[in-house]
Design a protein around this motif. Sequence first.
Motif, short mmCIF file in Angstrom:
data_model
loop_
_atom_site.label_atom_id
_atom_site.label_comp_id
_atom_site.label_asym_id
_atom_site.label_seq_id
_atom_site.Cartn_x
_atom_site.Cartn_y
_atom_site.Cartn_z
N LEU A 23 1.51 10.47 3.95
CA LEU A 23 0.22 10.28 3.13
C LEU A 23 0.77 10.15 1.81
O LEU A 23 0.09 9.58 0.89
CB LEU A 23 -0.73 11.68 3.28
N GLU A 24 1.77 10.98 1.48
CA GLU A 24 2.22 11.08 0.14
C GLU A 24 2.77 9.75 -0.52
O GLU A 24 2.49 9.30 -1.44
CB GLU A 24 3.43 12.27 -0.01
N GLU A 25 3.47 9.19 0.53
CA GLU A 25 4.00 7.87 0.19
C GLU A 25 3.09 6.74 0.06
O GLU A 25 3.06 5.96 -0.74
CB GLU A 25 4.97 7.36 1.48
N LEU A 26 1.92 6.89 1.07
CA LEU A 26 0.73 6.01 0.88
C LEU A 26 -0.02 6.09 -0.51
O LEU A 26 -0.32 5.24 -1.15
CB LEU A 26 -0.32 6.32 2.15
N LEU A 27 -0.47 7.39 -1.04
CA LEU A 27 -0.88 7.66 -2.28
C LEU A 27 -0.09 7.14 -3.27
O LEU A 27 -0.35 6.17 -4.18
CB LEU A 27 -1.01 9.22 -2.41
N HIS A 28 1.23 7.34 -3.24
CA HIS A 28 2.21 6.78 -4.51
C HIS A 28 2.19 5.37 -4.40
O HIS A 28 2.32 4.84 -5.54
CB HIS A 28 3.67 7.42 -4.01
N ASN A 29 2.41 4.74 -3.31
CA ASN A 29 2.47 3.23 -3.19
C ASN A 29 0.94 2.46 -3.33
O ASN A 29 1.06 1.35 -4.06
CB ASN A 29 3.13 2.73 -2.00
N GLU A 30 0.01 3.10 -2.93
CA GLU A 30 -1.24 2.16 -2.87
C GLU A 30 -2.36 2.71 -3.79
O GLU A 30 -3.22 1.97 -4.17
CB GLU A 30 -1.91 2.50 -1.46
N MET A 31 -2.02 3.91 -4.47
CA MET A 31 -2.80 4.20 -5.74
C MET A 31 -2.03 4.98 -6.63
O MET A 31 -1.81 5.93 -6.89
CB MET A 31 -3.77 5.40 -5.03
N PRO A 32 -1.08 4.00 -7.21
CA PRO A 32 -0.15 4.86 -8.14
C PRO A 32 -0.75 5.47 -9.41
O PRO A 32 -0.20 6.12 -10.07
CB PRO A 32 0.66 3.47 -8.80
#
Length: 114
Positions: free
Chosen positions: A62-71
């Motif tokens: 989830l942290e990776e998703l947030l970092h990449n998709e919602m910078p």
Amino acid sequence: MGLCACSIQIPLFLSLNLPNLSNSLGATMTSPLCLAMGLLIDTFDKYAGKDGDNKTLTRAELEELLHNEMPTAECRCQHEVCEFFNSLDLNKDGVVDFKEYVIYVAALTAICKK
């Protein structure tokens, strides 16, 4: 992963054959809503399973998703990520499943609409 794994039959949607739709939903149906549904599925699938189960997101996924998709939604510390993850994990099983993820995206979309 299909769009709907449930056995609920809603007459309006029977012609869509929802349980059998694939991640290529956006490629087969070109309405903006269908494209958005396909993107939700594809984005979840892109990150789920890197740490094991492809039907759930771990906190790291989830942290990776947030970092990449919602910078622009930067998490300033691990505590914030942990709190956010716990708020999404409605059944408290230690992972975020697709339904929990969709609830989050829908709520975020409603907030953006205001």
